[in-house]
Design a protein around this motif. Structure first.
Motif, PDB file in Angstrom:
ATOM      1  N   GLU A   1       0.813  -1.222   0.000  1.00  0.00           N
ATOM      2  CA  GLU A   1       0.000   0.000   0.000  1.00  0.00           C
ATOM      3  C   GLU A   1       0.845   1.269   0.000  1.00  0.00           C
ATOM      4  O   GLU A   1       0.291   2.380   0.006  1.00  0.00           O
ATOM      5  CB  GLU A   1      -0.931   0.004   1.213  1.00  0.00           C
ATOM      6  N   PHE A   2       2.165   1.121  -0.023  1.00  0.00           N
ATOM      7  CA  PHE A   2       3.041   2.277   0.125  1.00  0.00           C
ATOM      8  C   PHE A   2       2.831   3.308  -0.989  1.00  0.00           C
ATOM      9  O   PHE A   2       2.702   4.511  -0.722  1.00  0.00           O
ATOM     10  CB  PHE A   2       4.506   1.831   0.154  1.00  0.00           C
ATOM     11  N   GLU A   3       2.814   2.866  -2.246  1.00  0.00           N
ATOM     12  CA  GLU A   3       2.736   3.807  -3.364  1.00  0.00           C
ATOM     13  C   GLU A   3       1.440   4.605  -3.327  1.00  0.00           C
ATOM     14  O   GLU A   3       1.439   5.814  -3.545  1.00  0.00           O
ATOM     15  CB  GLU A   3       2.872   3.060  -4.693  1.00  0.00           C
ATOM     16  N   LEU A   4       0.342   3.939  -3.051  1.00  0.00           N
ATOM     17  CA  LEU A   4      -0.928   4.648  -2.962  1.00  0.00           C
ATOM     18  C   LEU A   4      -0.958   5.576  -1.760  1.00  0.00           C
ATOM     19  O   LEU A   4      -1.473   6.705  -1.834  1.00  0.00           O
ATOM     20  CB  LEU A   4      -2.079   3.642  -2.883  1.00  0.00           C
ATOM     21  N   ALA A   5      -0.372   5.150  -0.654  1.00  0.00           N
ATOM     22  CA  ALA A   5      -0.415   5.948   0.570  1.00  0.00           C
ATOM     23  C   ALA A   5       0.391   7.233   0.452  1.00  0.00           C
ATOM     24  O   ALA A   5       0.053   8.235   1.090  1.00  0.00           O
ATOM     25  CB  ALA A   5       0.096   5.111   1.748  1.00  0.00           C
ATOM     26  N   ARG A   6       1.447   7.222  -0.350  1.00  0.00           N
ATOM     27  CA  ARG A   6       2.286   8.424  -0.439  1.00  0.00           C
ATOM     28  C   ARG A   6       1.724   9.463  -1.410  1.00  0.00           C
ATOM     29  O   ARG A   6       2.175  10.609  -1.438  1.00  0.00           O
ATOM     30  CB  ARG A   6       3.708   8.052  -0.849  1.00  0.00           C
ATOM     31  N   ALA A   7       0.725   9.103  -2.205  1.00  0.00           N
ATOM     32  CA  ALA A   7       0.173  10.018  -3.199  1.00  0.00           C
ATOM     33  C   ALA A   7      -0.612  11.141  -2.528  1.00  0.00           C
ATOM     34  O   ALA A   7      -1.307  10.935  -1.535  1.00  0.00           O
ATOM     35  CB  ALA A   7      -0.736   9.253  -4.155  1.00  0.00           C
ATOM     36  N   VAL A   8      -0.501  12.337  -3.096  1.00  0.00           N
ATOM     37  CA  VAL A   8      -1.232  13.497  -2.608  1.00  0.00           C
ATOM     38  C   VAL A   8      -2.027  14.108  -3.761  1.00  0.00           C
ATOM     39  O   VAL A   8      -1.920  13.678  -4.918  1.00  0.00           O
ATOM     40  CB  VAL A   8      -0.289  14.540  -1.968  1.00  0.00           C
ATOM     41  N   PHE A   9      -2.817  15.097  -3.443  1.00  0.00           N
ATOM     42  CA  PHE A   9      -3.724  15.751  -4.389  1.00  0.00           C
ATOM     43  C   PHE A   9      -2.995  16.240  -5.640  1.00  0.00           C
ATOM     44  O   PHE A   9      -3.444  16.024  -6.762  1.00  0.00           O
ATOM     45  CB  PHE A   9      -4.405  16.911  -3.655  1.00  0.00           C
ATOM     46  N   ASN A  10      -1.871  16.907  -5.465  1.00  0.00           N
ATOM     47  CA  ASN A  10      -1.121  17.499  -6.569  1.00  0.00           C
ATOM     48  C   ASN A  10      -0.233  16.441  -7.214  1.00  0.00           C
ATOM     49  O   ASN A  10       0.767  16.009  -6.631  1.00  0.00           O
ATOM     50  CB  ASN A  10      -0.288  18.678  -6.068  1.00  0.00           C
ATOM     51  N   GLY A  11      -0.585  16.029  -8.425  1.00  0.00           N
ATOM     52  CA  GLY A  11       0.177  14.994  -9.108  1.00  0.00           C
ATOM     53  C   GLY A  11       1.573  15.407  -9.512  1.00  0.00           C
ATOM     54  O   GLY A  11       2.383  14.551  -9.905  1.00  0.00           O
ATOM     55  N   ALA A  12       1.883  16.710  -9.439  1.00  0.00           N
ATOM     56  CA  ALA A  12       3.245  17.160  -9.738  1.00  0.00           C
ATOM     57  C   ALA A  12       4.202  16.885  -8.587  1.00  0.00           C
ATOM     58  O   ALA A  12       5.420  17.048  -8.736  1.00  0.00           O
ATOM     59  CB  ALA A  12       3.241  18.654 -10.066  1.00  0.00           C
ATOM     60  N   ILE A  13       3.686  16.475  -7.446  1.00  0.00           N
ATOM     61  CA  ILE A  13       4.504  16.170  -6.272  1.00  0.00           C
ATOM     62  C   ILE A  13       4.809  14.672  -6.271  1.00  0.00           C
ATOM     63  O   ILE A  13       3.904  13.847  -6.213  1.00  0.00           O
ATOM     64  CB  ILE A  13       3.776  16.558  -4.970  1.00  0.00           C
ATOM     65  N   ASP A  14       6.076  14.322  -6.330  1.00  0.00           N
ATOM     66  CA  ASP A  14       6.479  12.913  -6.378  1.00  0.00           C
ATOM     67  C   ASP A  14       7.603  12.700  -5.360  1.00  0.00           C
ATOM     68  O   ASP A  14       8.783  12.699  -5.692  1.00  0.00           O
ATOM     69  CB  ASP A  14       6.947  12.542  -7.787  1.00  0.00           C
ATOM     70  N   ARG A  15       7.204  12.537  -4.104  1.00  0.00           N
ATOM     71  CA  ARG A  15       8.187  12.355  -3.037  1.00  0.00           C
ATOM     72  C   ARG A  15       8.007  10.979  -2.416  1.00  0.00           C
ATOM     73  O   ARG A  15       6.894  10.456  -2.348  1.00  0.00           O
ATOM     74  CB  ARG A  15       8.028  13.442  -1.956  1.00  0.00           C
ATOM     75  N   ARG A  16       9.115  10.416  -1.941  1.00  0.00           N
ATOM     76  CA  ARG A  16       9.101   9.053  -1.388  1.00  0.00           C
ATOM     77  C   ARG A  16       9.654   9.075   0.037  1.00  0.00           C
ATOM     78  O   ARG A  16      10.873   9.149   0.236  1.00  0.00           O
ATOM     79  CB  ARG A  16       9.939   8.111  -2.253  1.00  0.00           C
ATOM     80  N   PRO A  17       8.778   9.011   1.023  1.00  0.00           N
ATOM     81  CA  PRO A  17       9.259   8.934   2.403  1.00  0.00           C
ATOM     82  C   PRO A  17       9.935   7.591   2.663  1.00  0.00           C
ATOM     83  O   PRO A  17       9.746   6.626   1.904  1.00  0.00           O
ATOM     84  CB  PRO A  17       7.982   9.084   3.228  1.00  0.00           C
ATOM     85  N   THR A  18      10.702   7.532   3.726  1.00  0.00           N
ATOM     86  CA  THR A  18      11.305   6.263   4.139  1.00  0.00           C
ATOM     87  C   THR A  18      10.249   5.359   4.761  1.00  0.00           C
ATOM     88  O   THR A  18      10.233   4.145   4.532  1.00  0.00           O
ATOM     89  CB  THR A  18      12.437   6.525   5.149  1.00  0.00           C
ATOM     90  N   VAL A  19       9.364   5.962   5.527  1.00  0.00           N
ATOM     91  CA  VAL A  19       8.345   5.190   6.236  1.00  0.00           C
ATOM     92  C   VAL A  19       7.085   6.039   6.356  1.00  0.00           C
ATOM     93  O   VAL A  19       7.158   7.277   6.471  1.00  0.00           O
ATOM     94  CB  VAL A  19       8.855   4.749   7.628  1.00  0.00           C
ATOM     95  N   ILE A  20       5.933   5.385   6.289  1.00  0.00           N
ATOM     96  CA  ILE A  20       4.649   6.047   6.471  1.00  0.00           C
ATOM     97  C   ILE A  20       4.001   5.475   7.729  1.00  0.00           C
ATOM     98  O   ILE A  20       3.867   4.251   7.865  1.00  0.00           O
ATOM     99  CB  ILE A  20       3.726   5.828   5.264  1.00  0.00           C
ATOM    100  N   VAL A  21       3.637   6.347   8.641  1.00  0.00           N
ATOM    101  CA  VAL A  21       2.991   5.934   9.889  1.00  0.00           C
ATOM    102  C   VAL A  21       1.526   6.311   9.817  1.00  0.00           C
ATOM    103  O   VAL A  21       1.181   7.466   9.527  1.00  0.00           O
ATOM    104  CB  VAL A  21       3.653   6.591  11.112  1.00  0.00           C
ATOM    105  N   ARG A  22       0.656   5.338  10.078  1.00  0.00           N
ATOM    106  CA  ARG A  22      -0.787   5.579  10.099  1.00  0.00           C
ATOM    107  C   ARG A  22      -1.283   5.412  11.531  1.00  0.00           C
ATOM    108  O   ARG A  22      -1.668   4.323  11.965  1.00  0.00           O
ATOM    109  CB  ARG A  22      -1.498   4.589   9.174  1.00  0.00           C
ATOM    110  N   PRO A  23      -1.293   6.482  12.300  1.00  0.00           N
ATOM    111  CA  PRO A  23      -1.657   6.393  13.724  1.00  0.00           C
ATOM    112  C   PRO A  23      -3.154   6.235  13.915  1.00  0.00           C
ATOM    113  O   PRO A  23      -3.964   6.610  13.068  1.00  0.00           O
ATOM    114  CB  PRO A  23      -1.164   7.730  14.282  1.00  0.00           C
ATOM    115  N   LEU A  24      -3.500   5.710  15.093  1.00  0.00           N
ATOM    116  CA  LEU A  24      -4.894   5.602  15.502  1.00  0.00           C
ATOM    117  C   LEU A  24      -5.272   6.621  16.563  1.00  0.00           C
ATOM    118  O   LEU A  24      -6.460   6.852  16.803  1.00  0.00           O
ATOM    119  CB  LEU A  24      -5.194   4.192  16.017  1.00  0.00           C
ATOM    120  N   ASP A  25      -4.271   7.214  17.218  1.00  0.00           N
ATOM    121  CA  ASP A  25      -4.571   8.171  18.281  1.00  0.00           C
ATOM    122  C   ASP A  25      -3.375   9.081  18.486  1.00  0.00           C
ATOM    123  O   ASP A  25      -2.335   8.941  17.818  1.00  0.00           O
ATOM    124  CB  ASP A  25      -4.949   7.453  19.582  1.00  0.00           C
ATOM    125  N   ALA A  26      -3.532  10.025  19.413  1.00  0.00           N
ATOM    126  CA  ALA A  26      -2.469  11.000  19.663  1.00  0.00           C
ATOM    127  C   ALA A  26      -1.202  10.344  20.182  1.00  0.00           C
ATOM    128  O   ALA A  26      -0.091  10.805  19.874  1.00  0.00           O
ATOM    129  CB  ALA A  26      -2.966  12.056  20.653  1.00  0.00           C
TER     130      ALA A  26
END
Length: 451
Positions: free
Chosen positions: A23-48
């Protein structure tokens, strides 16, 4: 680093995605398709607490940090290269207390989450005009919407925020607790922490008359001038946005305006009828409607298109400025893109200037050019068109800065400072030094900490 990522995954209730995750590639996508950045890790938190763990991980690992709410930010600040992306989409819950007339939203909520939950109780707060926009980003940068005349900016209705600071602390901010932080959050963008929960004042709404009026582009000058006159000094119950764009069905250039009328005064009725009677009208879609219908009148802009925007707050719409705007749009060959003019009016203008970090609430209009296209080989021409627009309207700007929520990814520090003015910017830099002296939260229109 792998061991540390595994420790992070074990420490939180949410998810940790590395570059091998399906799911990494889909998760890193943002609204602006001109932005193509690749984080090292994506964190999906459930709470503070999960967010605090991710912030600690980024800080102690020396990694860049970005925060994704709705990911609608045109600069693409929700994603970073080679760092930690905190993706708040699993924190989208909305709770409404109709008796107290308050609503709470998780840091990842969008207006598509928030508005229906409130409307079940016939309540609303000023929000974005595109449902996929994040509640958080819009609020922290300002919040121009259909209800601003009656109820102010989105940030004017914020009562409290739960914030994870750069040090990993979870704090509350409101008028009584951490008041200076609360001041800075309302207009200062994401510079001071991750807001994991927003508490808003919500309002009962009278019946709404709203919709679109669309005119032949040959009459664009007269339409913009008339709309500007109608918006100037309009009663709180009437908000008019106006734009130049393309008809969705025919592809022809048009001038259009959106109407939100939440009252019955003869003043508002007269202004609306004057607009309906303008020559060249093609469509009159103004009718009784629900707030949710009103929020959907612009449709949606699909994620993945390429964007570059420029905006300025202006003090008025003199004839020469209207001429420039119409002529510049007339030269646009692309089938996408628009010029949007949003008035600042009513309740939004009666809040004292020093009450929040947001500046320019006493401007007449926010004038924005939104270049939108599909193909990467058009990038240079599309960006140049928007920049030429920005340069052309610069002489009419209130400060030389723009609306924080519409600023592009390459804005210089001088323009960020101009968006606030020297006095507010200095105060924000002091606040930044107090809450984020290492500038961990720098993936934004950045306010550097005071030295």
């Amino acid at each position: 680093m792998l061991d540390r990522q595994q420790e992070l995954a074990a420490a939180i209730r949410g998810q940790v995605l590395d570059r091998t995750h399906p799911e990494f590639e889909l998760a890193r996508a943002v609204f602006n398709g001109a932005i193509d950045r690749r984080p090292t890790v994506i964190v999906r938190p459930l709470d503070a607490a999960d967010v605090a763990a991710a912030v600690d991980f980024a800080r102690t690992s020396g990694l860049p940090l970005s925060v994704r709410g709705g990911a609608h930010n045109v600069a693409g600040h929700g994603v970073c290269d080679d760092g930690v992306m905190i993706d708040l989409r699993l924190m989208r819950e909305v709770r409404v207390d109709p008796g107290e007339q308050i609503a709470e939203a998780g840091g990842g909520a969008t207006w598509n989450d928030f508005d229906p939950a409130c409307q079940r109780h016939s309540l609303a707060t000023p929000g974005g005009t595109f449902g996929t926009t994040g509640v958080g980003g819009l609020t922290l940068g300002g919040g121009l919407g259909h209800l601003m005349g009656r109820h102010g900016l989105t940030l004017d209705n914020l009562l409290q925020a739960e914030v994870v600071t750069a040090g990993g602390d979870i704090v509350l901010a409101d008028e009584q607790t951490n008041g200076e932080l609360f001041w800075g959050l309302r207009g200062g963008g994401g510079n001071f922490g991750v807001v994991t929960r927003f508490v808003f004042r919500v309002h009962e709404l009278p019946p709404i008359t709203g919709g679109l009026l669309v005119y032949d582009f040959d009459h664009a000058r007269a339409v913009l001038r008339a709309a500007g006159d109608a918006a100037a000094g309009a009663p709180d119950e009437l908000t008019i946005f106006f734009l130049l764009g393309r008809d969705r069905a025919t592809g022809q250039r048009v001038a259009a305006m959106s109407v939100c009328w939440t009252g019955s005064s003869e003043d508002a009725r007269s202004r609306l009828e004057s607009l309906r009677s303008l020559p060249g009208r093609l469509v009159d879609g103004v009718r009784p409607m629900s707030y949710l219908q009103l929020q959907g009148i612009f449709g949606e802009i699909p994620f993945g298109l390429r964007h570059y925007w420029k905006s300025h707050f202006v003090t008025g719409l003199p004839d020469e400025l209207v001429d420039f705007v119409v002529e510049h749009y007339a030269r646009r060959a692309s089938p996408r893109g628009t010029v949007l003019i949003e008035p600042l009016q009513g309740s939004a203008t009666r809040v004292p200037d020093d009450a929040t970090a947001f500046a320019n609430r006493y401007a007449a209009f926010n004038l924005s050019c939104m270049s939108i296209w599909e193909a990467a080989d058009e990038d240079d021409a599309q960006v140049a068109w928007a920049r030429e627009f920005g340069e052309g309207i610069q002489p009419y700007s209130t400060r030389g800065g723009g609306y924080l929520n519409y600023m592009a990814r390459d804005e210089p520090l001088e323009r960020v400072e101009a968006a606030f003015g020297a006095e507010k910017f200095a105060r924000l830099r002091e606040l930044k030094r107090a809450y984020d002296p290492g500038n961990l939260f720098r993936q934004n229109q950045n306010i550097p900490p005071a030295e």
